[in-house]
Design a protein around this motif. Structure first.
Motif, PDB file in Angstrom:
ATOM      1  N   LEU A  20      -7.513  -1.810   3.364  1.00  0.00           N
ATOM      2  CA  LEU A  20      -8.853  -1.753   3.961  1.00  0.00           C
ATOM      3  C   LEU A  20      -8.874  -2.468   5.310  1.00  0.00           C
ATOM      4  O   LEU A  20      -9.437  -1.961   6.287  1.00  0.00           O
ATOM      5  CB  LEU A  20      -9.875  -2.425   3.039  1.00  0.00           C
ATOM      6  CG  LEU A  20     -10.534  -1.597   1.961  1.00  0.00           C
ATOM      7  CD1 LEU A  20     -11.473  -2.453   1.132  1.00  0.00           C
ATOM      8  CD2 LEU A  20     -11.299  -0.439   2.567  1.00  0.00           C
ATOM      9  N   ARG A  21      -8.271  -3.648   5.361  1.00  0.00           N
ATOM     10  CA  ARG A  21      -8.267  -4.401   6.619  1.00  0.00           C
ATOM     11  C   ARG A  21      -7.497  -3.647   7.701  1.00  0.00           C
ATOM     12  O   ARG A  21      -7.903  -3.650   8.872  1.00  0.00           O
ATOM     13  CB  ARG A  21      -7.682  -5.798   6.388  1.00  0.00           C
ATOM     14  CG  ARG A  21      -8.585  -6.688   5.541  1.00  0.00           C
ATOM     15  CD  ARG A  21      -8.139  -8.134   5.540  1.00  0.00           C
ATOM     16  NE  ARG A  21      -6.811  -8.323   4.979  1.00  0.00           N
ATOM     17  CZ  ARG A  21      -6.541  -8.550   3.690  1.00  0.00           C
ATOM     18  NH1 ARG A  21      -7.538  -8.607   2.828  1.00  0.00           N
ATOM     19  NH2 ARG A  21      -5.312  -8.717   3.288  1.00  0.00           N
ATOM     20  N   LEU A  22      -6.401  -2.983   7.333  1.00  0.00           N
ATOM     21  CA  LEU A  22      -5.632  -2.215   8.315  1.00  0.00           C
ATOM     22  C   LEU A  22      -6.413  -0.991   8.793  1.00  0.00           C
ATOM     23  O   LEU A  22      -6.320  -0.600   9.967  1.00  0.00           O
ATOM     24  CB  LEU A  22      -4.276  -1.821   7.737  1.00  0.00           C
ATOM     25  CG  LEU A  22      -3.311  -2.997   7.511  1.00  0.00           C
ATOM     26  CD1 LEU A  22      -2.056  -2.545   6.795  1.00  0.00           C
ATOM     27  CD2 LEU A  22      -2.989  -3.694   8.829  1.00  0.00           C
ATOM     28  N   GLN A  23      -7.204  -0.384   7.895  1.00  0.00           N
ATOM     29  CA  GLN A  23      -8.076   0.714   8.317  1.00  0.00           C
ATOM     30  C   GLN A  23      -9.114   0.199   9.314  1.00  0.00           C
ATOM     31  O   GLN A  23      -9.452   0.874  10.289  1.00  0.00           O
ATOM     32  CB  GLN A  23      -8.775   1.348   7.111  1.00  0.00           C
ATOM     33  CG  GLN A  23      -7.867   2.154   6.220  1.00  0.00           C
ATOM     34  CD  GLN A  23      -8.603   2.634   4.961  1.00  0.00           C
ATOM     35  OE1 GLN A  23      -9.827   2.608   4.879  1.00  0.00           O
ATOM     36  NE2 GLN A  23      -7.823   3.060   3.972  1.00  0.00           N
ATOM     37  N   ALA A  24      -9.612  -1.023   9.043  1.00  0.00           N
ATOM     38  CA  ALA A  24     -10.580  -1.618   9.962  1.00  0.00           C
ATOM     39  C   ALA A  24      -9.941  -1.859  11.330  1.00  0.00           C
ATOM     40  O   ALA A  24     -10.567  -1.617  12.367  1.00  0.00           O
ATOM     41  CB  ALA A  24     -11.124  -2.924   9.380  1.00  0.00           C
ATOM     42  N   VAL A  25      -8.682  -2.304  11.353  1.00  0.00           N
ATOM     43  CA  VAL A  25      -7.979  -2.536  12.614  1.00  0.00           C
ATOM     44  C   VAL A  25      -7.893  -1.240  13.418  1.00  0.00           C
ATOM     45  O   VAL A  25      -8.130  -1.227  14.639  1.00  0.00           O
ATOM     46  CB  VAL A  25      -6.561  -3.122  12.361  1.00  0.00           C
ATOM     47  CG1 VAL A  25      -5.706  -3.052  13.611  1.00  0.00           C
ATOM     48  CG2 VAL A  25      -6.674  -4.555  11.874  1.00  0.00           C
ATOM     49  N   ALA A  26      -7.584  -0.124  12.743  1.00  0.00           N
ATOM     50  CA  ALA A  26      -7.516   1.165  13.438  1.00  0.00           C
ATOM     51  C   ALA A  26      -8.876   1.491  14.058  1.00  0.00           C
ATOM     52  O   ALA A  26      -8.956   2.022  15.180  1.00  0.00           O
ATOM     53  CB  ALA A  26      -7.087   2.260  12.472  1.00  0.00           C
ATOM     54  N   ARG A  27      -9.940   1.167  13.375  1.00  0.00           N
ATOM     55  CA  ARG A  27     -11.289   1.427  13.892  1.00  0.00           C
ATOM     56  C   ARG A  27     -11.653   0.443  15.001  1.00  0.00           C
ATOM     57  O   ARG A  27     -12.389   0.790  15.923  1.00  0.00           O
ATOM     58  CB  ARG A  27     -12.306   1.399  12.767  1.00  0.00           C
ATOM     59  CG  ARG A  27     -12.094   2.570  11.810  1.00  0.00           C
ATOM     60  CD  ARG A  27     -13.068   2.529  10.641  1.00  0.00           C
ATOM     61  NE  ARG A  27     -12.835   3.641   9.752  1.00  0.00           N
ATOM     62  CZ  ARG A  27     -13.323   4.873   9.914  1.00  0.00           C
ATOM     63  NH1 ARG A  27     -14.065   5.150  10.959  1.00  0.00           N
ATOM     64  NH2 ARG A  27     -13.062   5.814   9.040  1.00  0.00           N
TER      65      ARG A  27
END
Length: 179
Positions: A20-27
């Motif tokens: 989830l945190r890595l998805q947030a980084v992409a965003r």
């Protein structure tokens, strides 16, 4: 409660949160707002704010999982050294008698490896590595059975009887008879 009754996340749970945190980084890199990211990932805006701050300060490594916060573990080499030190005895480490207590072993671990265990954690560590509590097979040569009997008959009743009798108490700061 924040997590399931186990107290923390499992390895799989930690991995899912890290994704989830890595998805947030992409965003973050795409310029999305905190509220938009929170809505898409179904997390709180406050979490997204924390993640963004960590990402800004440390990059992607700032949002990666730090691993289990579980008990500190000693390596196999450290365990072997601990066992050698325990076999040397407490006298070699500055204690005045030949008794290893859990508190002493805990202190020794701290001195040798700069790792802090609780007394209970020390016991678990020792049990995992095959140690058990010991009781002397024979009585000490210095033991005086006559003195023990005298103590039981004369001293113990006085010590035991010195407790106050159960009676009605008072919440007053002064005793009733002193007024």
């Amino acid at each position: 409660m924040r997590y399931a009754q186990g107290g923390g996340l499992t390895d799989a749970g930690r991995a899912a949160r890290e994704r989830l945190r890595l998805q947030a980084v992409a965003r973050f890199e795409g310029g999305d707002s905190n509220s938009g990211i929170a809505a898409v990932l179904r997390v709180s805006e406050r979490s997204v704010e924390r993640w963004r701050r960590a990402w800004r300060e440390q990059g992607e490594s700032g949002v990666l999982s730090k691993g289990s916060p579980g008990r500190p573990r000693l390596s196999k080499v450290q365990i072997a050294r601990l066992e050698r030190e325990l076999e040397r005895g407490p006298l070699a480490h500055g204690w005045v008698d030949q008794r290893w207590t859990l508190a002493r072993i805990k202190t020794l671990i701290g001195r040798l490896f700069h790792v802090s265990y609780t007394v209970e954690g020390t016991w678990q560590l020792l049990k995992r590595h095959g140690w058990s509590w010991q009781q002397p097979a024979r009585r000490a040569i210095e033991r005086d059975d006559d003195a023990v009997e005298v103590w039981k008959k004369e001293t113990w009743p006085r010590v035991k009887a010195s407790r106050r009798s159960a009676g009605p108490g008072s919440s007053s700061r002064t005793r009733l008879g002193s007024r």
